[in-house]
Design a protein around this motif. Structure first.
Motif, PDB file in Angstrom:
ATOM      1  N   SER A 160     -39.968  30.554 -42.426  1.00  0.00           N
ATOM      2  CA  SER A 160     -39.297  31.608 -43.178  1.00  0.00           C
ATOM      3  C   SER A 160     -40.325  32.663 -43.554  1.00  0.00           C
ATOM      4  O   SER A 160     -41.475  32.340 -43.871  1.00  0.00           O
ATOM      5  CB  SER A 160     -38.619  31.050 -44.429  1.00  0.00           C
ATOM      6  OG  SER A 160     -39.574  30.534 -45.333  1.00  0.00           O
TER       7      SER A 160
ATOM      8  N   LEU B 288     -40.644  35.930 -46.122  1.00  0.00           N
ATOM      9  CA  LEU B 288     -39.984  36.578 -47.256  1.00  0.00           C
ATOM     10  C   LEU B 288     -40.660  37.903 -47.571  1.00  0.00           C
ATOM     11  O   LEU B 288     -41.878  37.964 -47.748  1.00  0.00           O
ATOM     12  CB  LEU B 288     -40.032  35.666 -48.487  1.00  0.00           C
ATOM     13  CG  LEU B 288     -39.338  36.188 -49.741  1.00  0.00           C
ATOM     14  CD1 LEU B 288     -37.834  36.295 -49.519  1.00  0.00           C
ATOM     15  CD2 LEU B 288     -39.628  35.276 -50.932  1.00  0.00           C
TER      16      LEU B 288
ATOM     17  N   TYR C 100     -30.702  35.065 -40.523  1.00  0.00           N
ATOM     18  CA  TYR C 100     -30.910  33.797 -39.828  1.00  0.00           C
ATOM     19  C   TYR C 100     -30.992  34.026 -38.326  1.00  0.00           C
ATOM     20  O   TYR C 100     -30.094  34.645 -37.732  1.00  0.00           O
ATOM     21  CB  TYR C 100     -29.766  32.827 -40.125  1.00  0.00           C
ATOM     22  CG  TYR C 100     -29.823  32.239 -41.512  1.00  0.00           C
ATOM     23  CD1 TYR C 100     -30.460  31.027 -41.748  1.00  0.00           C
ATOM     24  CD2 TYR C 100     -29.240  32.892 -42.594  1.00  0.00           C
ATOM     25  CE1 TYR C 100     -30.523  30.487 -43.027  1.00  0.00           C
ATOM     26  CE2 TYR C 100     -29.296  32.361 -43.869  1.00  0.00           C
ATOM     27  CZ  TYR C 100     -29.940  31.157 -44.078  1.00  0.00           C
ATOM     28  OH  TYR C 100     -30.004  30.629 -45.341  1.00  0.00           O
TER      29      TYR C 100
ATOM     30  N   GLY D  13     -28.680  35.730 -50.198  1.00  0.00           N
ATOM     31  CA  GLY D  13     -29.557  34.644 -50.584  1.00  0.00           C
ATOM     32  C   GLY D  13     -30.112  34.926 -51.964  1.00  0.00           C
ATOM     33  O   GLY D  13     -29.590  35.753 -52.717  1.00  0.00           O
TER      34      GLY D  13
ATOM     35  N   ASP E 186     -30.458  37.374 -46.521  1.00  0.00           N
ATOM     36  CA  ASP E 186     -31.092  36.437 -45.596  1.00  0.00           C
ATOM     37  C   ASP E 186     -30.673  36.788 -44.181  1.00  0.00           C
ATOM     38  O   ASP E 186     -29.473  37.016 -43.919  1.00  0.00           O
ATOM     39  CB  ASP E 186     -30.676  34.992 -45.888  1.00  0.00           C
ATOM     40  CG  ASP E 186     -31.208  34.465 -47.214  1.00  0.00           C
ATOM     41  OD1 ASP E 186     -32.101  35.115 -47.792  1.00  0.00           O
ATOM     42  OD2 ASP E 186     -30.729  33.406 -47.655  1.00  0.00           O
TER      43      ASP E 186
ATOM     44  N   ALA F  33     -35.211  37.874 -46.588  1.00  0.00           N
ATOM     45  CA  ALA F  33     -35.781  36.657 -46.009  1.00  0.00           C
ATOM     46  C   ALA F  33     -35.353  36.543 -44.553  1.00  0.00           C
ATOM     47  O   ALA F  33     -34.163  36.671 -44.240  1.00  0.00           O
ATOM     48  CB  ALA F  33     -35.324  35.427 -46.785  1.00  0.00           C
TER      49      ALA F  33
END
Length: 321
Positions: free
Chosen positions: A112, A114, A24, A43, A22, A101
């Motif tokens: 988000s 993916l 962020y 994740g 992931d 992600a």
């Protein structure tokens, strides 16, 4: 229920499903399209559940495939750092890749993106699952995404049968992600078959509604599973809490109200806190509450695995709530 309590105290779990990276947008609150930098974390539903278990002093091994590249090695290194057993991970060559992600730490209207084409975890095969020894394992935890396509689907059902033959419990997190399936009808059919092979089934109202054929019938479907072999099923209702069904009784559990920083990770945390509570000898009611508390702490934190509480932090949060 006696079989549940006898087996769960082994305090060792195998979690089957995906792990990924992931990214962020940083600092928290930044929109992806405005971000100049990102922070990384592992994740994926199975990866997050395994971390939640390990953080709460429970033995957890992850059964999956990772890509034979730096992202796959990152996932393995992070799992190891959190205390997750990686002996059942296989690096797969070729074009398969771990999920990636790109997400935001924003409570509402969270974006988000993916990337999951050619996912490495879908390469899980019969040989991978055959390598697991369930003699000392409390339960196999299967995340529903692993059932979405072959060869992972056949391998997952094989793992469930192998676990039950060894006396281990089978736990299913329905974990329906529409983008992984060819159609909702296919998902409903396969997940109903998985429910029939499971001892504990956890899902939200939308997921049970999918399996039942309508949202209105989801609650009744969740309850009916305990009439056909399931030891318990948990019907999650978001902000309304959850209803736990057993063959003998049912009860409702509320949520822990927190200021959420993001909407992701609650379900994974709930599963981890629930199973850890059961393995540590807490009552079913207390274990469900510990699952709800774990979910609350994760949505209130940054990242999913990084926000997953250890046992001391979870106990303190519950005592102060």
């Amino acid at each position: 229920m006696q079989r549940l309590w006898q087996r769960i105290k082994l305090n060792q779990f195998v979690v089957l499903g995906r792990v990924g990276m992931d990214l962020y947008a940083d600092p928290p609150g930044t929109r992806i399209e405005q971000a100049q930098r990102y922070t990384s974390a592992i994740g994926g539903s199975a990866g997050n559940i395994a971390v939640a278990l390990a953080r709460q002093d429970v033995g957890a091994a992850l059964l999956t495939c990772v890509s034979d590249d730096p992202i796959g090695r990152y996932c393995v290194a992070e799992l190891t750092r959190y205390g997750v057993d990686t002996r059942y991970l296989r690096a797969t060559a070729g074009e398969a890749r771990n999920s990636l992600a790109v997400v935001e730490t924003i409570a509402s209207n969270c974006q988000s993106v993916l990337y999951r084409n050619g996912a490495a975890d879908f390469c899980l095969c019969d040989t991978d699952v055959a390598a697991v020894d369930y003699s000392g394992v409390a339960a196999l935890v299967v995340t529903g995404t692993a059932l979405a396509c072959e060869p992972s689907r056949h391998a997952s059902f094989g793992a469930m049968a192998q676990a039950r033959m060894a006396g281990a419990l089978v736990v299913l997190d329905i974990d329906y992600r529409a983008y992984s399936w060819t159609s909702p009808a296919e998902a409903a059919l396969i997940c109903r078959q998985a429910c029939a092979a499971s001892d504990i089934i956890v899902g939200n109202d939308d997921e049970f509604g999918l399996l039942a054929g309508s949202h209105e019938n989801g609650k009744a479907y969740a309850k009916s599973l305990t009439y056909h072999g399931a030891l318990l099923s948990i019907y999650k209702r978001g902000a309304a809490g959850s209803i736990t069904f057993t063959p003998d009784y049912s009860f409702e559990t509320g949520i822990f109200s927190v200021t959420a920083r993001k909407p992701m990770g609650a379900g994974d945390g709930f599963m981890g806190g629930l199973l850890a509570g059961l393995a540590q000898g807490h009552t079913l009611e207390t274990s469900v509450r510990r699952g709800a508390a774990t979910a609350a702490l994760i949505v209130a934190g940054i990242g999913c695995a990084p926000a997953s509480p250890d046992t001391a932090a979870l106990d303190h949060f519950i005592s102060q709530y």
